[in-house]
Design a protein around this motif. Structure first.
Motif, PDB file in Angstrom:
ATOM      1  N   ILE A 100     -26.338  11.681  35.029  1.00 28.09           N
ATOM      2  CA  ILE A 100     -26.471  10.609  34.037  1.00 28.09           C
ATOM      3  C   ILE A 100     -27.631   9.666  34.341  1.00 28.09           C
ATOM      4  CG2 ILE A 100     -23.975  10.650  33.677  1.00 28.09           C
ATOM      5  CD1 ILE A 100     -23.955   7.894  35.154  1.00 28.09           C
ATOM      6  N   TRP A 101     -28.258   9.806  35.505  1.00 24.93           N
ATOM      7  CA  TRP A 101     -29.238   8.805  35.953  1.00 24.93           C
ATOM      8  C   TRP A 101     -30.495   8.777  35.097  1.00 24.93           C
ATOM      9  CZ3 TRP A 101     -26.116   6.522  39.101  1.00 24.93           C
ATOM     10  CH2 TRP A 101     -25.214   7.265  39.851  1.00 24.93           C
ATOM     11  N   PRO A 104     -30.534   6.110  31.345  1.00 31.87           N
ATOM     12  CA  PRO A 104     -31.021   4.725  31.299  1.00 31.87           C
ATOM     13  C   PRO A 104     -32.533   4.622  31.430  1.00 31.87           C
ATOM     14  CG  PRO A 104     -29.104   4.906  32.725  1.00 31.87           C
ATOM     15  CD  PRO A 104     -29.525   6.296  32.406  1.00 31.87           C
ATOM     16  N   ILE A 127     -25.066   5.587  25.854  1.00 32.38           N
ATOM     17  CA  ILE A 127     -23.861   5.346  26.656  1.00 32.38           C
ATOM     18  C   ILE A 127     -22.670   6.089  26.052  1.00 32.38           C
ATOM     19  CG2 ILE A 127     -22.244   3.569  27.411  1.00 32.38           C
ATOM     20  CD1 ILE A 127     -24.594   1.625  27.527  1.00 32.38           C
ATOM     21  N   GLN A 149     -23.204   3.224  33.760  1.00 32.08           N
ATOM     22  CA  GLN A 149     -24.348   3.521  32.905  1.00 32.08           C
ATOM     23  C   GLN A 149     -24.788   2.274  32.122  1.00 32.08           C
ATOM     24  OE1 GLN A 149     -23.801   6.682  30.140  1.00 32.08           O
ATOM     25  NE2 GLN A 149     -25.971   6.791  29.602  1.00 32.08           N
ATOM     26  N   THR A 153     -28.489   0.783  32.422  1.00 33.45           N
ATOM     27  CA  THR A 153     -29.300   0.637  31.214  1.00 33.45           C
ATOM     28  C   THR A 153     -29.751  -0.809  31.034  1.00 33.45           C
ATOM     29  OG1 THR A 153     -28.068   2.445  30.172  1.00 33.45           O
ATOM     30  CG2 THR A 153     -29.344   1.006  28.732  1.00 33.45           C
TER      31      THR A 153
END
Length: 370
Positions: A100-101, A104, A127, A149, A153
């Motif tokens: 997920i990195w 953002p 998100i 997240q 972000t």
């Protein structure tokens, strides 16, 4: 060679741009955490080819993520292709490798090129997509993931927007300094033009009228015509003396004002300037000559060198200016522009020298009888 000189001796504005860009890069490398995730996957038995594929995708995303903000700072057009490719890579990292990195970071890359409302909508959508994906694959930590997240972000967007605002303020301040300098020069030129117009307007009108009278009298009365021409000669000489007086007053500039002005100009041009001047006991003629030398010397520093430091000292009528802008043989730094000024100083009984020194600096020395 010029490109290397710009890299070796960057301007103050360039240094600020580099600082802002590199500080933003620190935030945009959040996806580097993904490398540790791929290492853990490898330790848990994930096939090496799958791990290498994920690392390659993440590396490509890292490289592309350094480009958009630099384009935004330099005022370039939106890099649509880079944003599109990096967005696809971010989706691949999320859906294929469960990373997920990158999401953002991609939202932050988009922020300089779209409106804030659009950015916020994209951020909320990213998100939601990321958390729906985790929920779909059966993750029970969806609430924690949403929090992480959202925080990442928010941090990325805050840093990008703040650094863009800081860069805009910096460029506006730099442009303001340049505009003030140009305005000061323009006002001085206008003042001098007004003085000359006021002085010469009436004088030239009188010369024209007397010349016409002399022309009309030439056919009938040569003596009257000659008398008129003598009057024209005297009027021209008187006008010449007045013009010389105006020019002399124009040149009689204040030494302290010149020192303060050139220091500000040098500092604005990224040249650190140190001034140590004892001018209190100098007569007006000496002050004017030294002020002229200072202005000419600073012009040479700005035009013909890549100086970072400049020192100006005045003591007992002796002026010394030195800078560290020498980068070639001595012959390349011949003070051609100082030839006329050297003649004026010699006429006043002084001396003027300009030459590179043994320690790699360039020195301008003017000694005027005090």
């Amino acid at each position: 060679m010029k490109a290397w000189d710009r890299i070796r001796n960057p301007s103050k504005l360039t240094r600020v741009r580099w600082l802002i860009v590199y500080c933003t890069d620190v935030i945009l490398i959040f996806p580097l955490v993904g490398y540790y995730g791929f290492y853990l996957n490898w330790q848990q038995g994930t096939p090496p080819l799958a791990v290498l594929a994920g690392v390659a995708v993440l590396l490509a995303f890292n490289v592309l993520s350094t480009r958009p903000f630099r384009v935004a700072v330099q005022g370039g057009r939106r890099p649509t292709a880079v944003l599109a490719v990096s967005g696809v890579l971010a989706l691949v990292l999320l859906t294929v490798f469960a990373q997920i990195w990158a999401i953002p970071t991609w939202v932050a890359l988009l922020a300089p090129f779209v409106r804030k409302r659009v950015t916020l909508v994209v951020a909320l959508a990213s998100i939601a997509v990321a958390n729906l994906f985790v929920w779909w694959i059966g993750g029970w930590i969806i609430s924690l993931l949403m929090l992480v997240q959202a925080v990442l972000t928010a941090i990325c967007l805050a840093v990008v927007w703040a650094n863009l605002a800081l860069w805009r303020l910096t460029t506006e301040a730099h442009e303001g300094e340049e505009a003030l300098a140009r305005l000061a020069v323009s006002e001085e030129r206008l003042r001098f033009a007004r003085d000359l117009n006021d002085l010469l307007g009436q004088s030239l009108t009188d010369v024209a009228q007397r010349t016409e009278r002399a022309e009309r009298a030439l056919a009938t009365d040569r003596e009257a015509a000659a008398a008129e021409m003598f009057e024209v000669r005297d009027l021209a000489r008187r006008s010449l003396r007045e013009v010389r007086a105006v020019v002399q007053n124009y040149r009689a500039i204040d030494l302290d004002e010149v020192l303060a002005s050139v220091r500000a100009v040098l500092e604005a041009a990224d040249v650190r300037c140190t001034v140590r001047a004892d001018t209190g006991e100098l007569p007006p003629e000496t002050r004017t000559l030294l002020a002229t030398v200072v202005r000419e010397g600073v012009t040479n520093v700005l035009k013909h060198s890549r100086a970072e430091r400049c020192t100006i000292t005045i003591e007992d009528g002796v002026l010394e200016m030195s800078n560290d802008g020498v980068s070639g043989p001595a012959g390349e730094h011949a003070p051609n522009g100082l030839a006329g000024l050297a003649q004026r100083i010699r006429a006043a009984g002084g001396t003027l020298e300009a030459e590179p020194t043994a320690d790699g600096r360039y020195r301008l020395r003017a000694a005027v009888p005090a």
